[in-house]
Scaffold this motif. Structure first.
Motif, short mmCIF file in Angstrom:
data_model
loop_
_atom_site.label_atom_id
_atom_site.label_comp_id
_atom_site.label_asym_id
_atom_site.label_seq_id
_atom_site.Cartn_x
_atom_site.Cartn_y
_atom_site.Cartn_z
N VAL A 287 4.01 -4.24 -9.47
CA VAL A 287 3.12 -3.42 -10.37
C VAL A 287 2.61 -2.18 -9.77
O VAL A 287 2.64 -1.01 -10.10
CB VAL A 287 2.19 -4.31 -11.18
CG1 VAL A 287 1.25 -3.11 -11.90
CG2 VAL A 287 3.01 -5.17 -12.11
N LEU A 288 1.81 -2.38 -8.43
CA LEU A 288 1.27 -1.42 -7.76
C LEU A 288 2.30 -0.24 -7.22
O LEU A 288 1.96 0.87 -7.08
CB LEU A 288 0.56 -1.95 -6.58
CG LEU A 288 -0.74 -2.68 -6.91
CD1 LEU A 288 -1.28 -3.27 -5.72
CD2 LEU A 288 -1.66 -1.76 -7.59
N GLU A 289 3.63 -0.93 -6.86
CA GLU A 289 4.57 0.31 -6.38
C GLU A 289 5.04 1.09 -7.62
O GLU A 289 4.97 2.23 -7.43
CB GLU A 289 5.86 -0.57 -5.97
CG GLU A 289 5.37 -1.01 -4.47
CD GLU A 289 6.56 -1.70 -3.80
OE1 GLU A 289 7.35 -2.38 -4.47
OE2 GLU A 289 6.54 -1.81 -2.60
N MET A 290 5.04 0.38 -8.89
CA MET A 290 5.18 1.24 -9.89
C MET A 290 4.34 2.18 -10.35
O MET A 290 4.74 3.26 -10.48
CB MET A 290 5.57 0.31 -11.36
CG MET A 290 7.15 -0.23 -11.22
SD MET A 290 7.13 -1.62 -12.57
CE MET A 290 6.63 -0.74 -13.95
N ARG A 292 2.45 3.81 -8.06
CA ARG A 292 2.37 4.59 -7.14
C ARG A 292 3.50 5.83 -7.67
O ARG A 292 3.23 7.08 -7.40
CB ARG A 292 2.69 4.01 -5.76
CG ARG A 292 2.24 5.04 -4.64
CD ARG A 292 2.15 4.28 -3.63
NE ARG A 292 3.40 3.76 -2.99
CZ ARG A 292 3.84 3.20 -1.87
NH1 ARG A 292 2.82 2.92 -1.15
NH2 ARG A 292 4.83 2.48 -1.85
N GLU A 293 4.52 5.38 -8.33
CA GLU A 293 5.57 6.42 -8.68
C GLU A 293 5.05 7.34 -9.47
O GLU A 293 5.42 8.30 -9.76
CB GLU A 293 6.75 5.65 -9.24
CG GLU A 293 7.23 4.27 -8.14
CD GLU A 293 8.04 5.08 -7.01
OE1 GLU A 293 9.17 5.49 -7.09
OE2 GLU A 293 7.22 4.78 -6.03
N GLU A 294 3.97 7.06 -10.22
CA GLU A 294 3.62 7.40 -11.50
C GLU A 294 2.68 8.78 -11.21
O GLU A 294 1.77 8.75 -11.34
CB GLU A 294 2.72 6.66 -12.54
CG GLU A 294 3.43 5.43 -12.94
CD GLU A 294 4.34 6.00 -14.05
OE1 GLU A 294 3.94 6.85 -14.83
OE2 GLU A 294 5.52 5.51 -14.09
N GLY A 295 3.00 9.96 -10.49
CA GLY A 295 1.99 10.83 -10.11
C GLY A 295 0.53 10.46 -10.45
O GLY A 295 0.19 11.01 -11.22
N GLU A 298 -5.27 11.91 -6.30
CA GLU A 298 -5.44 11.71 -5.13
C GLU A 298 -6.29 10.38 -4.82
O GLU A 298 -5.98 9.51 -4.11
CB GLU A 298 -6.06 12.73 -4.31
CG GLU A 298 -5.86 12.82 -2.72
CD GLU A 298 -6.34 13.98 -2.27
OE1 GLU A 298 -7.08 13.73 -1.20
OE2 GLU A 298 -5.81 15.29 -2.48
N GLU A 299 -7.37 10.39 -5.77
CA GLU A 299 -8.30 9.17 -5.42
C GLU A 299 -7.72 7.76 -5.98
O GLU A 299 -7.62 6.76 -5.11
CB GLU A 299 -9.86 9.37 -6.31
CG GLU A 299 -10.80 8.60 -5.70
CD GLU A 299 -11.98 8.73 -6.54
OE1 GLU A 299 -12.30 9.54 -7.48
OE2 GLU A 299 -12.84 7.84 -6.37
N SER A 300 -7.15 8.04 -7.05
CA SER A 300 -6.23 6.76 -7.62
C SER A 300 -5.29 6.31 -6.47
O SER A 300 -5.15 5.08 -6.36
CB SER A 300 -5.68 6.95 -8.86
OG SER A 300 -6.50 7.36 -9.77
N ALA A 301 -4.44 7.14 -5.90
CA ALA A 301 -3.31 7.02 -5.14
C ALA A 301 -3.79 6.21 -3.85
O ALA A 301 -3.43 5.29 -3.40
CB ALA A 301 -2.62 8.18 -4.61
N HIS A 302 -5.20 6.65 -3.41
CA HIS A 302 -5.72 6.16 -2.36
C HIS A 302 -6.18 4.47 -2.46
O HIS A 302 -5.87 3.51 -1.77
CB HIS A 302 -7.10 6.76 -2.15
CG HIS A 302 -8.04 6.10 -0.91
ND1 HIS A 302 -7.63 6.08 0.22
CD2 HIS A 302 -9.15 5.71 -1.13
CE1 HIS A 302 -8.53 5.34 1.14
NE2 HIS A 302 -9.57 5.18 0.23
N TRP A 303 -6.73 4.50 -3.80
CA TRP A 303 -7.26 3.00 -4.04
C TRP A 303 -5.80 1.98 -4.29
O TRP A 303 -5.77 0.91 -3.76
CB TRP A 303 -7.91 2.84 -5.36
CG TRP A 303 -9.23 3.72 -5.12
CD1 TRP A 303 -9.85 4.67 -6.05
CD2 TRP A 303 -10.21 3.11 -4.16
NE1 TRP A 303 -11.20 4.91 -5.54
CE2 TRP A 303 -11.49 4.07 -4.30
CE3 TRP A 303 -10.36 2.43 -3.36
CZ2 TRP A 303 -12.48 4.00 -3.79
CZ3 TRP A 303 -11.63 2.09 -2.51
CH2 TRP A 303 -12.67 2.70 -2.82
N VAL A 304 -4.97 2.50 -4.88
CA VAL A 304 -3.68 1.84 -5.26
C VAL A 304 -2.80 1.60 -3.89
O VAL A 304 -2.43 0.50 -3.71
CB VAL A 304 -2.58 2.57 -6.24
CG1 VAL A 304 -1.49 2.05 -6.05
CG2 VAL A 304 -3.21 2.60 -7.27
#
Ligand SMILES: Nc1nc2c(ncn2[C@@H]2O[C@H](COP(=O)(O)OP(=O)(O)OP(=O)(O)O)[C@@H](O)[C@H]2O)c(=O)[nH]1
Ligand SMILES: [Mg+2]
Lengths: 488, 164
Positions: A287-290, A292-295, A298-304
């Protein structure tokens, strides 16, 4: 007061007595004067040529203090019948303070008219022989006392031992080299097993002859395990052997069924837990990999990213545990190739070096003996090597190299990885290869490193090999991890 | 000058001769040479009442009470009873000797020496036993003829008791 001149007749008596007591002094004493003659010149005294040395009674007492008490003791005697004699106790006269120069003397007194004649000579019983006998008997008595004390102590310590044996759950046997039971204690049945051969008592120990011999020859402790079916349940036992004397071995048999059962339950629980955890964590990773694909911002990407990293770490750990379980249980099949150890290690190192160089680290090659042929699964050996090298790099300061070698070692091909890390402490060395070993210095299973060592051990053991670590941090820094496969 | 006769009594090999050798000559020997008969030494000590000469009688160790020559004890002003702390049985010997001396000579100054106190590891006299003895009126000193510990003090203490 003047001393009377001895008459001819009396002189003869004195002479006779002197002859009987050779080495005797003769003194004439009153309460004030003392005339002392030497025994050796007594015959001359008899012939009236002797010049006796005069002195006072006090002088004599000064020389032989014991006499003072004898003279006062004998006072009653002085008033007694003419010619009767009286003897003193034995007393010691010394020449200086040297105990070896002691003479044991005794005084005999005779009343002759107004004179009191005193003969001072060696104590009859006090000859050298007598002294020796006394000394020996004293020493014997001392030895006897010491023996009695020892016996009392022994019986106390024996009683203690018996008490300890009674409360121990173990069964203890003293065996002769040929397996005969010389003594035993503890255990469920109270029957007397003395004199029986051990395999009639414990049939599973039929083949312990070699163990007994080895135990006696090497003077070391050996352990055997065996199982016995009672009804439909397996019971597990451990027998330990320790040498007692030239041809006697102490054997302690312990029922390990409970420990084994607990271990099995633990293993099963671990396997089930791992399997159950794998699915949900795989789900989280997916789920997390999916996500990450979703644009993402920057902050959310860090947490994910962080979440993904943790989940992957968990998944990794679970995979390693399952690997370990598979190897230990024998479910993992290893291929068996005839292969040269040095070549195998070189190939494995090439893989490590690439990673190490990227991180700016140096792996040095030490001695690589060629022609050491082993039977092994190349992938598994590489896995062990990579595991140990990675571990060594982790604990070595960045500017220090690690050194890898392959040598012949007592029928094995031995690969060693030598680091300059802090060194594993002696008491941690045995536990290091256990699952989840948490060492006291806090050097623990970072990123599953502890599991890595357990996996390495399981792989090596499946190859009938050995694995270990050598270090003595008190003397020098660094540890040498090594593993060895039997030579073909 | 005042002279006082002192007798050392105790089982064999407890260290009577060694205690005297230490006190009078300041020497100690490891070798055991049993005493036969009597040996007499002298040493001057200073007490509250002035100078006194101790005439010290070293008697051979006697376990058998019958064999103690009472004549040798005559004229004594005090006794040192010697026990070997590594051999508890030697205390029983001393207690019997003391009873005999009391019966024959009445109550005289006496001291109990627990000798060989340098042998800590082999020491077998229990502290509780020693407390009992003190409670029973004994003056007790732990001595070592080897190191000299408490040796002069013991003779000195007895001298004070004798001149009092
Ligand atoms: N370690 C140690 N040994 C001692 C001490 N006093 C005496 N000894 C040793 O004990 C042994 C006996 O000592 P002695 O002084 O001869 O004993 P004793 O009481 O005179 O013995 P008898 O004359 O046989 O009655 C000797 O070997 C001494 O060296 C002591 O205070 N410490
Ligand atoms: Mg003596």
């Amino acid at each position: 007061m003047r001393v009377d001149e001895p008459s001819e007749n009396q002189g003869m008596i004195v002479l006779q007595q002197q002859m009987a007591l050779f080495d005797t002094w003769v003194c004439e004493v009153t309460d004030q004067d003392a005339l002392v003659w030497d025994a050796d010149v007594a015959p001359a005294w008899c012939a009236r040529h002797l010049q006796p040395s005069p002195g006072t009674t006090a002088d004599l007492i000064q020389l032989l203090p014991y006499l003072e008490y004898f003279l006062t003791d004998a006072a009653a005697f002085w008033n007694g019948a003419e010619g009767a004699t009286c003897q003193s106790g034995a007393f010691v006269a010394t020449d200086g303070h040297d105990r070896a120069n002691e003479w044991l003397l005794q005084a005999t007194a005779t009343r002759l008219g107004r004179r009191r004649l005193l003969y001072i000579g060696p104590y009859r019983a006090g000859t050298e022989e007598h002294r020796e006998v006394m000394q020996k008997s004293r020493e014997l008595m001392l030895a006897h006392e010491a023996l009695q004390q020892k016996e009392a102590e022994l019986s106390l310590s024996e009683a203690r031992l018996r008490g300890i044996l009674k409360v121990l759950p173990d069964q203890v046997f003293v065996l002769r080299m040929d397996g005969e039971v010389l003594a035993h204690a503890g255990g469920p049945d109270q029957a007397d097993l003395t004199g029986l051969v051990i395999d009639t008592v414990v049939p599973e120990l039929e083949f312990i002859g070699d163990t007994l011999k080895l135990c006696l020859a090497e003077g070391s402790i050996h352990t055997l395990t065996f199982e016995r079916w009672i009804g439909s349940a397996a019971h597990y036992y451990e027998a330990r052997f320790a040498p007692m004397s030239v041809d006697q071995v102490l054997m302690v048999v312990r029922d390990c069924t409970r420990a084994k059962t607990i271990e099995r339950v633990k293993e099963e629980f671990l396997a089930i837990a791992c399997n159950e955890l794998r699915a949900p964590i795989s789900g989280i990773v997916g789920v997390l990999e999916m996500a990450r694909e979703e644009g993402l911002s920057e902050e959310s990407a860090h947490w994910v990213g962080l979440g993904l990293e943790s989940a992957n770490r968990g998944l990794n750990l679970i995979h390693r545990l399952l690997d370990l379980k598979r190897i230990e249980s024998g479910a993992q099949k290893f291929s068996r190739h005839r292969i040269a150890a040095d070549k195998l290690v070189m190939e494995g190192l090439a893989q490590c070096c690439a990673v190490a160089e990227k991180a700016g680290r140096v792996i040095k090659r030490g001695v690589f003996e060629s022609g050491l042929m082993v039977l092994a699964d190349p992938d598994a050996v590489r896995q062990v090597l990579v595991m140990l090298v990675t571990n060594a790099l982790k604990f070595t300061p960045e500017d220090e190299p690690i050194v890898v070698e392959t040598r012949r070692w007592e029928g094995f091909a031995r690969v060693s990885i030598c680091d300059r890390g802090p060194g594993v402490r002696k008491k941690d060395q045995a536990r290091l290869f256990e699952k989840f070993a948490q060492l006291e210095d806090g050097r623990s299973r970072e990123e599953g490193a502890g599991l890595g060592l357990s996996i390495a051990r399981a792989i090596v053991e499946r190859h009938q090999g050995r694995i270990g670590v050598e270090a003595d941090p008190d003397k020098a820094p660094g540890s040498t991890f090594w593993f060895a496969f039997p030579l073909l | 000058m005042l002279q006082k006769k002192v007798c050392l009594l105790g089982s064999f090999s407890v260290g009577k001769t060694s205690l005297i050798a230490q006190f009078v000559h300041g020497i100690f020997g490891e070798k055991y040479l049993t005493t036969i008969g009597v040996k007499i030494d002298k040493r001057r000590v200073t007490t509250e009442k002035g100078e006194t000469t101790l005439v010290i009688w070293d008697l051979n160790g006697q376990d058998d009470l019958q064999k103690v020559r009472l004549a040798n004890l005559r004229g004594s002003s005090g006794f040192l009873f010697v026990v070997d702390g590594t051999r508890p049985a030697t205390l029983n010997v001393v207690l019997e000797l003391d009873a005999l001396v009391q019966r024959e000579m009445g109550a005289l100054p006496r001291l109990l020496l627990l000798n060989k106190c340098d042998l800590q590891d082999e020491w077998l006299l229990e502290a509780s036993r020693v407390e009992e003895l003190r409670a029973a009126g004994w003056h007790v000193k732990r001595t070592s003829a080897k190191t000299g510990e408490q040796v002069a003090e013991a003779f000195g203490a007895l001298a004070e008791m004798m001149v009092r």
